[in-house]
Design a protein around this motif. Structure first.
Motif, PDB file in Angstrom:
ATOM      1  N   SER A 149      -6.222  -0.217   6.860  1.00 47.85           N
ATOM      2  CA  SER A 149      -5.464  -1.206   6.080  1.00 47.85           C
ATOM      3  C   SER A 149      -3.962  -1.056   6.330  1.00 47.85           C
ATOM      4  CB  SER A 149      -5.770  -1.051   4.594  1.00 47.85           C
ATOM      5  OG  SER A 149      -7.147  -1.228   4.340  1.00 47.85           O
ATOM      6  N   TYR A 150      -3.512   0.185   6.428  1.00 51.18           N
ATOM      7  CA  TYR A 150      -2.086   0.442   6.630  1.00 51.18           C
ATOM      8  C   TYR A 150      -1.635  -0.071   7.998  1.00 51.18           C
ATOM      9  CZ  TYR A 150       2.214   3.156   7.137  1.00 51.18           C
ATOM     10  OH  TYR A 150       3.506   3.538   7.353  1.00 51.18           O
ATOM     11  N   ARG A 151      -2.425   0.137   9.036  1.00 56.50           N
ATOM     12  CA  ARG A 151      -2.044  -0.307  10.379  1.00 56.50           C
ATOM     13  C   ARG A 151      -2.053  -1.824  10.520  1.00 56.50           C
ATOM     14  NH1 ARG A 151       1.194   3.186  12.467  1.00 56.50           N
ATOM     15  NH2 ARG A 151       0.280   5.211  12.957  1.00 56.50           N
ATOM     16  N   ARG A 152      -2.897  -2.474   9.764  1.00 53.55           N
ATOM     17  CA  ARG A 152      -2.943  -3.943   9.834  1.00 53.55           C
ATOM     18  C   ARG A 152      -1.692  -4.568   9.261  1.00 53.55           C
ATOM     19  NH1 ARG A 152      -9.226  -5.235   7.978  1.00 53.55           N
ATOM     20  NH2 ARG A 152     -10.206  -4.572   9.950  1.00 53.55           N
ATOM     21  N   HIS A 153      -1.056  -3.866   8.331  1.00 54.26           N
ATOM     22  CA  HIS A 153       0.150  -4.402   7.709  1.00 54.26           C
ATOM     23  C   HIS A 153       1.401  -3.910   8.421  1.00 54.26           C
ATOM     24  CE1 HIS A 153      -2.833  -5.011   4.505  1.00 54.26           C
ATOM     25  NE2 HIS A 153      -2.034  -5.981   4.084  1.00 54.26           N
TER      26      HIS A 153
ATOM     27  N   ILE B 147       0.794  12.342   5.951  1.00 55.03           N
ATOM     28  CA  ILE B 147       0.896  11.819   7.315  1.00 55.03           C
ATOM     29  C   ILE B 147       1.871  10.650   7.416  1.00 55.03           C
ATOM     30  CG2 ILE B 147      -0.420  10.716   9.172  1.00 55.03           C
ATOM     31  CD1 ILE B 147      -2.837  12.335   8.259  1.00 55.03           C
ATOM     32  N   PHE B 148       1.846   9.761   6.425  1.00 54.15           N
ATOM     33  CA  PHE B 148       2.611   8.519   6.552  1.00 54.15           C
ATOM     34  C   PHE B 148       3.774   8.391   5.580  1.00 54.15           C
ATOM     35  CE2 PHE B 148      -1.745   7.413   7.934  1.00 54.15           C
ATOM     36  CZ  PHE B 148      -1.466   7.095   9.258  1.00 54.15           C
ATOM     37  N   LEU B 149       3.739   9.093   4.451  1.00 52.64           N
ATOM     38  CA  LEU B 149       4.740   8.874   3.407  1.00 52.64           C
ATOM     39  C   LEU B 149       5.365  10.184   2.965  1.00 52.64           C
ATOM     40  CD1 LEU B 149       2.517   6.531   1.199  1.00 52.64           C
ATOM     41  CD2 LEU B 149       4.132   5.802   2.950  1.00 52.64           C
ATOM     42  N   GLU B 150       6.420  10.077   2.157  1.00 54.49           N
ATOM     43  CA  GLU B 150       7.049  11.185   1.442  1.00 54.49           C
ATOM     44  C   GLU B 150       7.287  12.422   2.314  1.00 54.49           C
ATOM     45  OE1 GLU B 150       8.228  11.095  -1.475  1.00 54.49           O
ATOM     46  OE2 GLU B 150       7.405   9.222  -2.230  1.00 54.49           O
ATOM     47  N   PRO B 151       8.097  12.343   3.363  1.00 52.10           N
ATOM     48  CA  PRO B 151       8.363  13.538   4.174  1.00 52.10           C
ATOM     49  C   PRO B 151       9.074  14.638   3.397  1.00 52.10           C
ATOM     50  CG  PRO B 151       9.866  11.747   4.763  1.00 52.10           C
ATOM     51  CD  PRO B 151       8.844  11.155   3.844  1.00 52.10           C
ATOM     52  N   LEU B 152       9.877  14.251   2.406  1.00 53.14           N
ATOM     53  CA  LEU B 152      10.605  15.257   1.631  1.00 53.14           C
ATOM     54  C   LEU B 152       9.679  16.055   0.722  1.00 53.14           C
ATOM     55  CD1 LEU B 152      13.806  13.204   0.686  1.00 53.14           C
ATOM     56  CD2 LEU B 152      13.537  14.892   2.518  1.00 53.14           C
TER      57      LEU B 152
ATOM     58  N   LEU C  61       0.827  -1.201   0.000  1.00 53.21           N
ATOM     59  CA  LEU C  61       0.000   0.000   0.000  1.00 53.21           C
ATOM     60  C   LEU C  61       0.866   1.257   0.000  1.00 53.21           C
ATOM     61  CD1 LEU C  61      -2.808   1.319   0.221  1.00 53.21           C
ATOM     62  CD2 LEU C  61      -2.612   1.117   2.712  1.00 53.21           C
ATOM     63  N   GLU C  62       1.976   1.240   0.762  1.00 56.58           N
ATOM     64  CA  GLU C  62       2.859   2.393   0.805  1.00 56.58           C
ATOM     65  C   GLU C  62       3.430   2.710  -0.575  1.00 56.58           C
ATOM     66  OE1 GLU C  62       3.605   0.206   4.752  1.00 56.58           O
ATOM     67  OE2 GLU C  62       2.891  -0.216   2.737  1.00 56.58           O
ATOM     68  N   LYS C  63       3.839   1.682  -1.305  1.00 58.86           N
ATOM     69  CA  LYS C  63       4.409   1.888  -2.628  1.00 58.86           C
ATOM     70  C   LYS C  63       3.366   2.422  -3.600  1.00 58.86           C
ATOM     71  CE  LYS C  63       7.689   1.372  -5.768  1.00 58.86           C
ATOM     72  NZ  LYS C  63       8.935   2.178  -5.754  1.00 58.86           N
ATOM     73  N   LEU C  64       2.161   1.893  -3.502  1.00 60.88           N
ATOM     74  CA  LEU C  64       1.096   2.336  -4.397  1.00 60.88           C
ATOM     75  C   LEU C  64       0.718   3.786  -4.114  1.00 60.88           C
ATOM     76  CD1 LEU C  64      -0.968   1.676  -6.602  1.00 60.88           C
ATOM     77  CD2 LEU C  64      -2.520   0.890  -4.804  1.00 60.88           C
TER      78      LEU C  64
END
Length: 411
Positions: A407-411, A306-311, A77-80
């Motif tokens: 979904s993200y927290r379950r993984h 919130i979860f990805l791509e801090p840059l 999910l993170e990659k998508l």
């Protein structure tokens, strides 16, 4: 309207479309400039449009191919979500709006020119003048705000890879210039020279996409604002019907004959209805795309922040500001036209119809009956667009985000 007043009206209308026309010119179109006459002028305009549409179309295809490629590989999910799904949604809306303003360019040009015939140039009523000044001032501020979010956002995306590259080099860290977007190419984009050309292509594509978005949206909110403003000025004139004052300010009773004035107001009302319907027909498909994709775009970019791509967080924050502003102003002006058109019937009832002769009353009754069918914009006739639509988009976005978060927290 006299020729001099028409020229003044066109000058004022064109002034409100100045920022819109700047972006429309970038994609080879215009609703206020003279049509190209010479062969070279036509070639120049056509080449500009082909260039803009080609860049946006190639960008959109590459983004969707990349997303399909990731789905075929069953990535996480993170990659998508890190593949910039919200940018693909934004570009989808931009390309749809590009096709719309190209297909309806003659209709838009006609609406702009015809609106000058009934534009309030020399209003004497203080209330009508106040309405005009307030509407134009508010329109300019909202245009500037929306343009600011979009332009600054795309440049943050474009320049972030350069800034990171220079930062790493200054720190003595080996670095390569990155890429602006996540896109698929049928060749190795990391090779020297090819890399630079790809970066230029992605930068130009992003700029063209923003030009398409701003060309359509700024034109829509400008014309919707003008129609709404003139409906409110029409209300002021209707409420004054049958109300006659003497020199000392006292109301004069008896039956008055203002039939010719009523007919003029009816003609203005009918023309405003036609202009509104032209905008509705032109933008109904685009509005459907907006409603369907805005929730997904807002959800995806919130997840990335919130979860990805801090840059890329700053660029994403400006993106969400642009997305919220875009749907906010569209829903606001769509709702404003709805309320302004409904207000015409209230104005007829609040007029001095009881001081008019039977002929005038019958004419006012016809206007009352027609105004009870309000103007409104729709998402391809499926649903009307009002401020409730904006609330629904925000609610749906939150629902999608909650699902992704779970979904993200379950993984």
């Amino acid at each position: 309207m006299s020729k001099d007043k028409t020229l003044i009206a066109k000058k004022e209308i064109y002034g409100t479309l100045r920022s819109c026309n700047f972006f429309i010119r970038r994609i080879g179109l215009s609703f206020v400039d003279k049509k190209p006459n010479t062969f070279l002028q036509k070639i120049n305009v056509l080449s500009s449009f082909i260039t803009a549409s080609s860049f946006v179309a190639l960008m959109l295809i590459s983004e969707y191919v990349y997303i399909v490629y990731l789905l075929a590989k069953s990535v996480t999910l993170e990659k998508l979500m890190g593949s910039y799904l919200h940018i693909a949604g934004y570009d989808t809306m931009s390309f749809g709006k590009l096709l719309t303003i190209w297909y309806k360019k003659n209709t838009f040009r006609r609406v702009v020119n015809d609106l000058a015939d009934i534009w309030p140039v020399d209003e004497k009523n203080p209330e009508a003048v106040a309405i005009k000044n307030k509407c134009l001032s508010t329109l300019r501020s909202r245009q500037s705000l929306y343009i600011f979010w979009n332009v600054l956002g795309v440049w943050l995306y474009n320049l972030t890879p350069v800034a990171l590259h220079l930062y790493r080099l200054a720190r003595g860290i080996p670095s390569d210039l990155g890429f602006v977007w996540q896109m698929y190419y049928p060749f190795d984009k990391t090779k020297p020279i090819v890399h630079e050309f790809v970066y230029i292509f992605e930068t130009a594509s992003g700029l063209y996409s923003v030009c398409c978005m701003l060309s359509s949206d700024v034109f829509f909110i400008t014309m919707a604002s003008h129609i709404s403003m003139m409906l409110r000025i029409l209300q002021v004139k209707i409420r004054s019907l049958g109300v006659v004052e003497s020199a000392d300010g006292k109301l004069i009773g008896g039956l008055h004959n203002c039939y010719d004035e009523i007919i003029d107001l009816i003609n203005v009302h009918q023309r405003l209805i036609r202009y509104g319907n032209d905008l509705e027909d032109a933008f109904s498909v685009v509005n459907l795309i907006n409603v369907l994709l805005s929730s997904v775009n807002i959800c995806c970019v919130m997840f990335s922040i919130i979860f990805l791509e801090p840059l890329m967080e700053m660029g994403n924050k400006f993106f969400i500001a642009a997305a919220l502003t875009q749907m906010g102003v569209v829903c606001w002006y769509a709702d404003d036209i709805y309320r302004a058109s409904v207000g015409v019937s209230d104005a007829v009832f609040a007029s001095g119809w009881y001081n008019c002769n039977p002929r005038c009353r019958r004419a006012l009754l016809l206007m009352l009956q027609r105004s009870q069918r309000p103007l409104y914009f729709t998402a391809l006739k499926f649903s009307s667009i009002t401020l409730n639509t904006f609330r629904s988009i925000l609610t749906t976005s939150y629902s999608y985000f909650t699902l992704l978060y779970t979904s993200y927290r379950r993984h």
